[in-house]
Design a protein around this motif. Structure first.
Motif, short mmCIF file in Angstrom:
data_model
loop_
_atom_site.label_atom_id
_atom_site.label_comp_id
_atom_site.label_asym_id
_atom_site.label_seq_id
_atom_site.Cartn_x
_atom_site.Cartn_y
_atom_site.Cartn_z
N ASN A 56 0.69 -1.16 -0.03
CA ASN A 56 -0.03 0.04 0.16
C ASN A 56 0.90 1.34 0.05
O ASN A 56 0.38 2.29 0.54
N PHE A 83 -3.51 -2.81 3.03
CA PHE A 83 -4.71 -2.47 2.65
C PHE A 83 -5.18 -3.20 1.30
O PHE A 83 -6.26 -2.69 0.78
N SER A 84 -4.29 -3.76 0.65
CA SER A 84 -4.73 -4.27 -0.60
C SER A 84 -5.44 -5.59 -0.61
O SER A 84 -5.78 -6.13 -1.60
N ASP A 121 -12.20 6.94 6.42
CA ASP A 121 -11.43 6.34 5.32
C ASP A 121 -10.56 5.10 5.56
O ASP A 121 -10.44 4.38 4.79
N LEU A 122 -9.98 4.96 6.81
CA LEU A 122 -9.44 3.63 7.21
C LEU A 122 -10.41 2.53 7.18
O LEU A 122 -9.85 1.40 6.57
N LYS A 125 -11.14 1.72 3.46
CA LYS A 125 -9.85 0.96 2.89
C LYS A 125 -9.80 -0.68 3.26
O LYS A 125 -9.35 -1.34 2.62
N GLU A 126 -9.86 -0.62 4.65
CA GLU A 126 -9.78 -1.93 5.47
C GLU A 126 -10.94 -2.91 4.78
O GLU A 126 -10.47 -3.97 4.29
N GLY A 128 -12.68 -2.49 1.84
CA GLY A 128 -12.55 -2.69 0.51
C GLY A 128 -14.01 -2.07 -0.19
O GLY A 128 -14.33 -2.65 -0.93
N ASP A 130 -16.83 1.41 -0.42
CA ASP A 130 -17.14 2.95 -0.64
C ASP A 130 -18.20 3.56 0.22
O ASP A 130 -18.29 4.82 0.32
#
Length: 326
Positions: A56, A83-84, A121-122, A125-126, A128, A130
């Motif tokens: 990330n 986070f990927s 936002d975290l 991202k965690e 995956g 929106d």
């Protein structure tokens, strides 16, 4: 310098399968135990040479705490976080995602707008995704007391100031700060990041006062009944009138005190050696640690009612930070 502390997925036990865990543990105990467990697991992987480089954009380093943490844009991730990796195994529509954000005592209200966006936002991202389905916010110093949410409002408020009879010592500007914070949450909902908003520990009087200042009223009021199992009738009736769902919880209001954070990140058997052991030592980061917020997230598979992903993030600031070669 910012520190992002993470627990990873609490519903996984050493493998990829989802398991059921007891939910009776207090949130502050669960948070600290989970953070410590995740830190220790990452240290162990690093020691045995099995840790993987996150993809990330962070840069893992090779000695001391730096071997199992990663730094990116002035933020240290504890432990290094990738986070990927997919946070959910099915399509987004299959989940109900609930997030609870704890604003911590002593932190200026002016920071809450940035803090709210950071926390959301975290989580996005965690997992995956929106968007989330429900965000509940917990304001510092607001405690629910069932005995004080009296059906006889005149008797309950006789000789007392409005807003001071629900189990908390409210400062004159506290209510205004909550309304100010709510404006940020309303904007996030307008942007499509959040479907519904909720509050915690609001009795009927505070709830009525609060609704008069909102454009988007809370869909949920989450209360801690402690050892009491009876929700006050006045709150039940008012919530029904306003179409607000009442939920109960087992969370701690001051979920991450400064002392606990120092112990967790400090030297010795109880810590993980992120912070220096003394002002003149070069065995960790020098500076004063101050927790800023904690966020808890839960992703439930709708048709099975199974919690697939649950975890915490916490943010702390290091004031007067001095980095060492550890």
């Amino acid at each position: 310098m910012k520190l992002v502390l993470s627990t990873s997925n609490l519903m996984k036990g050493g493998g990829s399968s989802v398991i059921r865990r007891p939910t009776t543990e207090k949130s502050n105990v669960e948070l600290i135990n989970a953070l410590r467990s995740n830190f220790q697991a990452s240290q162990h992987e690093s020691t045995n040479g099995s840790s993987t480089n996150p993809s990330n954009g962070t840069t893992p380093t090779t000695n001391g705490y730096k071997s199992w943490t990663s730094e990116h844009d002035g933020t240290l991730y504890i432990p290094a976080h990738d986070f990927s990796q997919p946070g959910l195994s099915e399509e987004r529509s299959q989940y109900d995602i609930t997030v609870k954000l704890f604003y911590l005592p002593g932190i200026p209200v002016s920071r809450r707008c940035a803090h709210t966006r950071e926390a959301i936002d975290l989580v996005l991202k965690e997992l995956g995704v929106d968007s989330i389905d429900l965000l509940i916010v917990s304001f510092p110093g607001v405690l629910f007391d069932a005995e004080d949410d009296s059906e006889d409002e005149d008797e309950a408020t006789e000789g007392e100031d409005t807003g001071a009879n629900e189990g908390q010592a409210e400062q004159p500007d506290d209510f205004d700060s909550m309304v100010q914070t709510w404006r940020t949450l309303e904007q996030l909902q307008n942007e499509g990041m959040i479907s519904q908003l909720g509050v915690a520990e609001f009795g009927s009087e505070r709830l009525a006062r609060f609704l008069a200042h909102t454009d988007v009223k809370p869909s949920v009021d989450q209360i801690n009944l402690k050892d009491c199992c009876v929700v006050p009738k006045s709150l039940i009736l008012y919530a029904k009138q306003e179409h607000i769902q009442l939920l109960t919880h087992n969370d701690c209001n001051d979920i991450l005190p400064v002392g606990t954070t120092r112990e967790l990140l400090g030297p010795g058997e109880s810590g993980v050696g992120i912070l220096a052991s003394a002002p003149d030592k070069q065995d960790g980061i020098q500076g004063d640690v101050e927790p800023q917020w904690v966020v808890k997230y839960t992703a439930v598979v709708k048709d099975r009612g199974v919690v697939e992903n649950k975890g915490y993030f916490a943010l702390a600031d290091i004031g007067n930070c001095v980095r060492t070669g550890s």
